[in-house]
Design a protein around this motif. Structure first.
Motif, mmCIF file in Angstrom:
data_model
loop_
_atom_site.group_PDB
_atom_site.id
_atom_site.type_symbol
_atom_site.label_atom_id
_atom_site.label_comp_id
_atom_site.label_asym_id
_atom_site.label_seq_id
_atom_site.Cartn_x
_atom_site.Cartn_y
_atom_site.Cartn_z
ATOM 1 N N GLY A 326 -6.670 -24.006 7.132
ATOM 2 C CA GLY A 326 -6.781 -22.837 6.325
ATOM 3 C C GLY A 326 -7.682 -21.656 7.045
ATOM 4 N N PHE A 327 -8.386 -20.986 6.313
ATOM 5 C CA PHE A 327 -9.039 -19.749 7.026
ATOM 6 C C PHE A 327 -10.377 -19.649 6.588
ATOM 7 N N GLN A 328 -11.145 -18.897 7.291
ATOM 8 C CA GLN A 328 -12.568 -18.473 6.623
ATOM 9 C C GLN A 328 -13.068 -17.189 7.387
ATOM 10 N N ALA A 361 -7.203 -13.235 -10.967
ATOM 11 C CA ALA A 361 -6.465 -12.177 -11.533
ATOM 12 C C ALA A 361 -5.227 -12.004 -10.813
ATOM 13 N N GLN A 362 -5.414 -12.424 -9.471
ATOM 14 C CA GLN A 362 -4.181 -12.353 -8.437
ATOM 15 C C GLN A 362 -3.573 -13.593 -8.274
ATOM 16 N N GLY A 363 -3.835 -14.669 -8.927
ATOM 17 C CA GLY A 363 -3.066 -15.823 -8.889
ATOM 18 C C GLY A 363 -3.706 -16.722 -7.777
ATOM 19 N N PHE A 364 -4.716 -16.440 -7.102
ATOM 20 C CA PHE A 364 -5.393 -17.381 -5.985
ATOM 21 C C PHE A 364 -6.186 -18.384 -6.801
ATOM 22 N N ALA A 365 -6.336 -19.572 -6.080
ATOM 23 C CA ALA A 365 -7.224 -20.451 -6.241
ATOM 24 C C ALA A 365 -8.634 -20.276 -5.905
ATOM 25 N N ASP A 366 -9.609 -21.124 -6.394
ATOM 26 C CA ASP A 366 -10.962 -20.718 -5.931
ATOM 27 C C ASP A 366 -11.418 -21.115 -4.685
ATOM 28 N N TYR A 367 -12.255 -20.658 -4.045
ATOM 29 C CA TYR A 367 -12.513 -21.066 -2.526
ATOM 30 C C TYR A 367 -12.479 -22.332 -2.271
ATOM 31 N N SER A 368 -12.216 -22.954 -0.983
ATOM 32 C CA SER A 368 -12.363 -24.413 -0.797
ATOM 33 C C SER A 368 -13.633 -24.743 -0.394
ATOM 34 N N GLN A 400 -14.363 -20.400 2.702
ATOM 35 C CA GLN A 400 -12.978 -20.669 3.428
ATOM 36 C C GLN A 400 -12.036 -20.750 2.179
ATOM 37 N N HIS A 401 -10.841 -20.679 2.568
ATOM 38 C CA HIS A 401 -9.660 -20.438 1.631
ATOM 39 C C HIS A 401 -8.470 -20.977 2.280
ATOM 40 N N ASP A 402 -7.471 -21.502 1.433
ATOM 41 C CA ASP A 402 -6.141 -22.000 2.370
ATOM 42 C C ASP A 402 -5.340 -20.691 2.407
ATOM 43 N N VAL A 435 -11.034 -12.376 8.971
ATOM 44 C CA VAL A 435 -10.611 -13.544 8.642
ATOM 45 C C VAL A 435 -10.062 -14.262 9.750
ATOM 46 N N GLN A 436 -10.494 -15.539 9.965
ATOM 47 C CA GLN A 436 -10.048 -16.161 11.199
ATOM 48 C C GLN A 436 -9.219 -17.364 10.724
ATOM 49 N N GLY A 437 -8.255 -17.934 11.365
ATOM 50 C CA GLY A 437 -7.651 -19.297 11.023
ATOM 51 C C GLY A 437 -8.723 -20.308 11.514
ATOM 52 N N VAL A 438 -8.954 -21.473 10.708
ATOM 53 C CA VAL A 438 -9.636 -22.650 11.161
ATOM 54 C C VAL A 438 -8.760 -23.654 11.756
ATOM 55 N N ILE A 439 -9.444 -23.707 13.031
ATOM 56 C CA ILE A 439 -8.586 -24.849 13.767
ATOM 57 C C ILE A 439 -9.687 -26.054 14.135
ATOM 58 N N CYS A 440 -9.527 -27.039 13.338
ATOM 59 C CA CYS A 440 -10.457 -28.188 13.323
ATOM 60 C C CYS A 440 -9.925 -29.125 14.337
ATOM 61 N N THR A 441 -10.925 -30.124 14.752
ATOM 62 C CA THR A 441 -10.608 -31.291 15.634
ATOM 63 C C THR A 441 -10.930 -32.650 14.873
ATOM 64 N N ALA A 442 -10.160 -33.599 15.523
ATOM 65 C CA ALA A 442 -10.394 -34.874 15.000
ATOM 66 C C ALA A 442 -10.195 -36.036 16.195
ATOM 67 N N SER A 443 -10.930 -37.027 16.294
ATOM 68 C CA SER A 443 -11.014 -37.742 17.239
ATOM 69 C C SER A 443 -10.226 -39.249 17.156
ATOM 70 N N TYR A 444 -9.285 -39.482 18.116
ATOM 71 C CA TYR A 444 -8.880 -40.995 18.045
ATOM 72 C C TYR A 444 -8.932 -41.638 19.425
ATOM 73 N N TYR A 445 -8.143 -42.731 19.508
ATOM 74 C CA TYR A 445 -8.068 -43.204 20.725
ATOM 75 C C TYR A 445 -6.420 -43.810 20.973
ATOM 76 N N ILE A 446 -6.309 -43.726 22.626
ATOM 77 C CA ILE A 446 -5.121 -44.267 23.064
ATOM 78 C C ILE A 446 -5.075 -45.104 23.922
#
Length: 608
Positions: A326-328, A361-368, A400-402, A435-446
């Motif tokens: 999403g965005f924030q 009124a403009q058809g958007f959902a609530d803030y995330s 934040q919002h989608d 307004v900026q796109g939110v780029i999140c991180t996640a951690s895994y192993y390989i």
């Protein structure tokens, strides 16, 4: 710099001088010229890749496929200093390649050509494991990873030091990597220069500790130090130099006539920075045990560091992945006048109410997600705040919002607060927020065997795939467990007094994803049992209950008289995923130092 293979003096007779010239993307331009004034200097290492930085680099690469690397390395660190570095024959190792090591190298080659210079530049690649997502795990030994909330945009394995050593052995003057662990640059240099094998674990642990201490630049020389009033000349603060010997022992110093300071406490705070279990500091090349490390003053602005121990690493790499979520937006406005705190709170709630109506009124959902912070009123301190009223507040509203267009409603409507809400309101005093796109991180192993690490020493030649160093046959690595506490000592509670924790301790905090750590260092050895008794994991958890969702674990470092607290799920998502003004937990140590603890009066009065 030479452009042919370098030769080393006999390892036993050498002291290696390695300067830490960058702690993050955006560090000061004073570092390289200052370190070049040191009479002895063999290498400079540059660290640029915090976890949050990977999100920033991904945004840059989306805008321009030729980006995705730390441009400061080219423009700020190397461009003004390349000729001097070559004349001094100082070699460079950096993870500035980020998501695009080849383009980083190409930019550096173009710069060198403009100056009539021709350093040999190697790049280490293979950390990009985006196409190997099916092989990811949630933890070593676990099964397939839990799927990310959205398709992954990037995925990079934390490589180790051995490809850096191979690059230097092949004659590289400058080594550029993508994602690797922060301390790997120094360890790779040490392994090459001293001819270490990758099963000399105590030596690897010592060099990794040296790398950890200088990976954040001036944080080891007085930057972020608890007793900041005692640190001279921030403007000219010195950057650290490791003086490393073949047995892994080292001293830490800085160039003469520079600001800042180096002593046991400044270095101990940096040891505690962004670690978890100090008995199992897990790296690709070695699992380090820092619990018995000792730091001793050995001269003016000089310490000697010993006692790190190592065990075999695991057979997996950690992976950092990024994904769009999403965005924030974060809006700042100044609120002044009588009852500014209440006025700011009402302004925030009225703006959120108005924009929610318009969004509906403009058809958007609530803030995330939304967050209101009253900067200047200690809002982050929650129940521990001391400010009850103020005549000047900086109101910060984050949301934040989608859908980007939904946040544009808040972006536009916030300006109206300057005329339709409370007196003394100055909206957008820093300019209209983006307004900026939110780029999140996640951690895994390989599994390491799944990751083909490549080395390219000459841009005109193809990259070669490197063979993994020999690992333990069973691949299990270290099995040591951490001790949670110091040896028990009895403390008489009679005739105790309440004092702020800062009276007894210094502290440093940092982040790893959505977790935070707070390292607490006793100012005097006799106060360690007081901290052990008073500063329990449960009490720290209660103190930060308004900011965290997980648990707190306490670890002991008897060698330096310290405790490390790991706070799980404590940063509101962490990094760019968090709406907080401090998404990295940098202020947590300062907050904890205000906590009151009981100390026997006799221990306080006996201290000088």
């Amino acid at each position: 710099m030479n452009t042919t293979a370098h030769t080393c003096a006999p390892a036993a007779d050498r002291t290696l001088y390695i300067g830490g010239a960058s702690g993050f993307w955006g560090d000061s331009q004073i570092a390289v010229p200052q370190l070049l004034q040191a009479p002895k200097l063999d290498y400079l290492v540059f660290d640029y890749l915090a976890e949050t930085t990977m999100s920033i680099l991904q945004r840059a690469r989306l805008r321009n496929p030729d980006l995705g690397y730390a441009t400061d390395f080219i423009t700020t660190a190397v461009k003004p200093n390349l000729r001097a570095l070559m004349e001094r024959k100082v070699r460079l190792v950096s993870n500035a390649g980020g998501l695009n090591p080849a383009k980083c190298r190409d930019a550096l080659l173009a710069l060198a050509h403009e100056q009539g210079l021709s350093p040999r530049i190697a790049i280490v690649t293979g950390d990009d494991v985006l196409e190997l997502g099916a092989q990811f795990r949630d933890a070593p030994g676990a099964g397939t990873a839990t799927a990310a909330p959205a398709p992954l945009m990037s995925a990079n394995a934390y490589l180790g030091a051995w490809p850096i050593a191979e690059a230097l052995r092949a004659g590289a003057d400058i080594v550029i990597t993508g994602r690797c662990v922060d301390s790997a640059s120094l360890l790779g240099i040490a392994a090459y220069e001293f001819g270490w094998s990758f099963d000399e674990y105590d030596k690897l642990a010592q060099a990794s500790l040296a790398g950890h201490l200088i990976e954040c630049g001036a944080q080891a020389t007085g930057g972020l130090f608890t007793d900041w009033e005692n640190v001279p000349d921030w403007a000219g603060i010195g950057y650290p130099i490791v003086e490393l010997r073949a047995d892994g022992s080292f001293e830490l110093s800085k160039p003469a006539h520079t600001g800042g300071c180096i002593h046991r406490a400044t270095v101990a705070e940096q040891l505690l920075y962004e670690i978890g279990d100090p008995a199992r500091y897990v790296l690709p090349d070695v699992v380090c045990d820092f619990t018995q490390v000792r730091i001793e003053d050995s001269g003016d602005d000089r310490v000697r560091v010993t006692g790190a121990r190592g065990q075999a690493p695991s057979n997996v790499y950690k992976v950092t992945a990024t994904f769009q979520k999403g965005f924030q937006i974060a809006i700042m406005m100044a609120i002044r006048g009588q009852r500014a705190k209440a006025k700011a709170e009402r302004t925030a709630q009225e703006l959120l109410a108005r924009t929610r109506r318009l969004m509906h009124a403009q058809g958007f959902a609530d803030y995330s997600g939304t967050l209101v912070e009253l900067l200047g009123a200690e809002s982050m301190y929650g129940p521990h705040r001391r400010v009850e009223e103020s005549r000047e507040i900086v109101l910060r509203i984050a949301a934040q919002h989608d859908d980007r267009k939904a946040l544009e409603i808040l972006q536009k409507e916030s300006a109206s607060a300057g005329t339709s809400m409370g007196p003394g309101t100055r909206s957008h005093f820093g300019g209209r927020s983006d307004v900026q796109g939110v780029i999140c991180t996640a951690s895994y192993y390989i599994d390491k065997a799944q990751v083909p690490v490549r080395l390219q020493v000459d841009a005109r030649e193809p990259a070669v795939t490197l063979a993994l160093p020999t690992q333990p046959a069973d691949g299990r690595g270290a099995t040591a467990t951490s001790q949670a506490d110091m040896p028990t000592s009895s403390i008489e509670e009679a005739d105790s007094v309440r004092v702020p924790l800062s009276r007894l301790a210094q502290a440093r905090s940092g982040d790893k994803g959505n977790d935070a750590n707070i390292g607490v260092l006793a100012r005097r050895p006799e106060w360690v049992p007081v901290l052990q008794q008073q500063l329990t994991a449960a009490r720290v958890r209660d103190y930060f209950a308004h900011l965290m969702e997980g648990q707190v674990t306490r670890f002991a470092l008897p060698g330096i008289g310290a405790f490390n607290f790991l706070l799980e799920r404590a940063l509101g998502g962490g990094g760019s995923c968090s709406l907080r003004s401090d998404p990295l937990g940098k202020c947590y140590a300062q907050m904890l130092l205000d906590m009151e603890v009981s100390c026997p009066r006799a221990l306080l009065t006996a201290a000088p």
